[in-house]
Design a protein around this motif. Structure first.
Motif, PDB file in Angstrom:
ATOM      1  N   UNK A  77       0.884  -1.167   0.000  1.00  0.00           N
ATOM      2  CA  UNK A  77       0.000   0.000   0.000  1.00  0.00           C
ATOM      3  C   UNK A  77       0.920   1.215   0.000  1.00  0.00           C
ATOM      4  N   UNK A  78       0.863   1.991  -1.085  1.00  0.00           N
ATOM      5  CA  UNK A  78       1.783   3.125  -1.241  1.00  0.00           C
ATOM      6  C   UNK A  78       1.010   4.438  -1.270  1.00  0.00           C
ATOM      7  N   UNK A  79       1.682   5.499  -0.853  1.00  0.00           N
ATOM      8  CA  UNK A  79       1.040   6.815  -0.821  1.00  0.00           C
ATOM      9  C   UNK A  79       1.086   7.478  -2.189  1.00  0.00           C
ATOM     10  N   UNK A  80       0.309   8.539  -2.338  1.00  0.00           N
ATOM     11  CA  UNK A  80       0.262   9.265  -3.600  1.00  0.00           C
ATOM     12  C   UNK A  80       1.603   9.896  -3.950  1.00  0.00           C
ATOM     13  N   UNK A  81       2.406  10.206  -2.953  1.00  0.00           N
ATOM     14  CA  UNK A  81       3.700  10.850  -3.197  1.00  0.00           C
ATOM     15  C   UNK A  81       4.708   9.895  -3.817  1.00  0.00           C
ATOM     16  N   UNK A  82       4.637   8.618  -3.466  1.00  0.00           N
ATOM     17  CA  UNK A  82       5.610   7.651  -3.975  1.00  0.00           C
ATOM     18  C   UNK A  82       5.049   6.760  -5.070  1.00  0.00           C
ATOM     19  N   UNK A  83       3.794   6.956  -5.418  1.00  0.00           N
ATOM     20  CA  UNK A  83       3.125   6.085  -6.383  1.00  0.00           C
ATOM     21  C   UNK A  83       3.858   5.952  -7.724  1.00  0.00           C
ATOM     22  N   UNK A  84       4.264   7.030  -8.370  1.00  0.00           N
ATOM     23  CA  UNK A  84       4.911   6.872  -9.682  1.00  0.00           C
ATOM     24  C   UNK A  84       6.156   5.979  -9.637  1.00  0.00           C
ATOM     25  N   UNK A  85       6.997   6.188  -8.638  1.00  0.00           N
ATOM     26  CA  UNK A  85       8.222   5.385  -8.532  1.00  0.00           C
ATOM     27  C   UNK A  85       7.909   3.952  -8.100  1.00  0.00           C
ATOM     28  N   UNK A  86       6.959   3.795  -7.200  1.00  0.00           N
ATOM     29  CA  UNK A  86       6.638   2.463  -6.692  1.00  0.00           C
ATOM     30  C   UNK A  86       5.978   1.577  -7.745  1.00  0.00           C
ATOM     31  N   UNK A  87       5.239   2.163  -8.671  1.00  0.00           N
ATOM     32  CA  UNK A  87       4.635   1.366  -9.752  1.00  0.00           C
ATOM     33  C   UNK A  87       5.727   0.707 -10.590  1.00  0.00           C
ATOM     34  N   UNK A  88       6.834   1.393 -10.765  1.00  0.00           N
ATOM     35  CA  UNK A  88       7.955   0.838 -11.530  1.00  0.00           C
ATOM     36  C   UNK A  88       8.697  -0.195 -10.689  1.00  0.00           C
ATOM     37  N   UNK A  89       8.883   0.094  -9.399  1.00  0.00           N
ATOM     38  CA  UNK A  89       9.613  -0.819  -8.521  1.00  0.00           C
ATOM     39  C   UNK A  89       8.938  -2.178  -8.407  1.00  0.00           C
ATOM     40  N   UNK A  90       7.615  -2.209  -8.416  1.00  0.00           N
ATOM     41  CA  UNK A  90       6.893  -3.478  -8.299  1.00  0.00           C
ATOM     42  C   UNK A  90       7.223  -4.394  -9.476  1.00  0.00           C
ATOM     43  N   UNK A  91       7.538  -3.811 -10.615  1.00  0.00           N
ATOM     44  CA  UNK A  91       7.823  -4.596 -11.824  1.00  0.00           C
ATOM     45  C   UNK A  91       9.318  -4.824 -12.059  1.00  0.00           C
ATOM     46  N   UNK A  92      10.174  -4.220 -11.225  1.00  0.00           N
ATOM     47  CA  UNK A  92      11.615  -4.293 -11.414  1.00  0.00           C
ATOM     48  C   UNK A  92      12.241  -5.236 -10.391  1.00  0.00           C
ATOM     49  N   UNK A  93      12.896  -6.310 -10.825  1.00  0.00           N
ATOM     50  CA  UNK A  93      13.549  -7.224  -9.879  1.00  0.00           C
ATOM     51  C   UNK A  93      14.656  -6.512  -9.097  1.00  0.00           C
ATOM     52  N   UNK A  94      14.850  -6.958  -7.866  1.00  0.00           N
ATOM     53  CA  UNK A  94      15.948  -6.445  -7.064  1.00  0.00           C
ATOM     54  C   UNK A  94      15.551  -5.409  -6.029  1.00  0.00           C
ATOM     55  N   UNK A  95      14.281  -5.295  -5.715  1.00  0.00           N
ATOM     56  CA  UNK A  95      13.888  -4.384  -4.649  1.00  0.00           C
ATOM     57  C   UNK A  95      12.778  -5.031  -3.821  1.00  0.00           C
ATOM     58  N   UNK A  96      12.509  -4.438  -2.671  1.00  0.00           N
ATOM     59  CA  UNK A  96      11.589  -5.039  -1.712  1.00  0.00           C
ATOM     60  C   UNK A  96      10.149  -5.125  -2.218  1.00  0.00           C
ATOM     61  N   UNK A  97       9.685  -4.127  -2.931  1.00  0.00           N
ATOM     62  CA  UNK A  97       8.320  -4.176  -3.450  1.00  0.00           C
ATOM     63  C   UNK A  97       8.132  -5.347  -4.417  1.00  0.00           C
ATOM     64  N   UNK A  98       9.106  -5.570  -5.256  1.00  0.00           N
ATOM     65  CA  UNK A  98       9.054  -6.684  -6.208  1.00  0.00           C
ATOM     66  C   UNK A  98       9.006  -8.024  -5.465  1.00  0.00           C
ATOM     67  N   UNK A  99       9.879  -8.162  -4.480  1.00  0.00           N
ATOM     68  CA  UNK A  99       9.955  -9.413  -3.713  1.00  0.00           C
ATOM     69  C   UNK A  99       8.640  -9.655  -2.967  1.00  0.00           C
ATOM     70  N   UNK A 100       8.123  -8.628  -2.296  1.00  0.00           N
ATOM     71  CA  UNK A 100       6.878  -8.789  -1.533  1.00  0.00           C
ATOM     72  C   UNK A 100       5.697  -9.090  -2.443  1.00  0.00           C
ATOM     73  N   UNK A 101       5.657  -8.467  -3.610  1.00  0.00           N
ATOM     74  CA  UNK A 101       4.588  -8.739  -4.571  1.00  0.00           C
ATOM     75  C   UNK A 101       4.579 -10.217  -4.938  1.00  0.00           C
ATOM     76  N   UNK A 102       5.750 -10.750  -5.279  1.00  0.00           N
ATOM     77  CA  UNK A 102       5.822 -12.145  -5.719  1.00  0.00           C
ATOM     78  C   UNK A 102       5.604 -13.139  -4.575  1.00  0.00           C
ATOM     79  N   UNK A 103       6.039 -12.797  -3.372  1.00  0.00           N
ATOM     80  CA  UNK A 103       5.749 -13.659  -2.229  1.00  0.00           C
ATOM     81  C   UNK A 103       4.249 -13.737  -1.985  1.00  0.00           C
ATOM     82  N   UNK A 104       3.606 -12.589  -2.051  1.00  0.00           N
ATOM     83  CA  UNK A 104       2.166 -12.553  -1.826  1.00  0.00           C
ATOM     84  C   UNK A 104       1.411 -13.263  -2.937  1.00  0.00           C
TER      85      UNK A 104
END
Length: 109
Positions: A77-104
């Protein structure tokens, strides 16, 4: 040719109109902002891309029963301030958002 010379000191001064700066529009953050869930859709639990009104803390409080069952939802769950960057991070291997997405997505906690 006759040139007309105008003495500016002899002319009455034009009244200066005070130019007011237009009021800055309120930012969404001023009104509490919003958050977005970027994790995978979990049928009957939560849907990807759901938008929640309010700050991150308020949204996480609202989602507390769901987060108890699946704690990784809170990190996605990301805030409006970090949304643009976090949308990319979820799809990019090597960061926590990506790992948590795939674990879930795999059903791991």
């Amino acid at each position: 040719m006759s040139e007309k010379i105008i003495d500016t000191a002899a002319q009455p001064a034009a009244p200066k109109t005070a130019k007011k700066k237009p009021a800055a529009p309120k930012k969404v953050a001023d009104t509490g902002g919003f958050c977005v869930y970027l994790g995978p859709t979990m049928m009957g639990v939560i849907q990807r891309g759901t938008i929640y009104r309010g700050g991150r803390k308020e949204v996480l409080d609202t989602l507390a029963p769901v987060i108890e069952q699946h704690p990784l939802i809170a990190s996605l769950v990301v805030s409006d301030e970090t949304l643009p960057a976090d949308r990319i991070k979820v799809k990019t291997p090597g960061n926590l958002l990506y790992v948590n997405y795939h674990k879930l997505a795999k059903g791991m906690k």
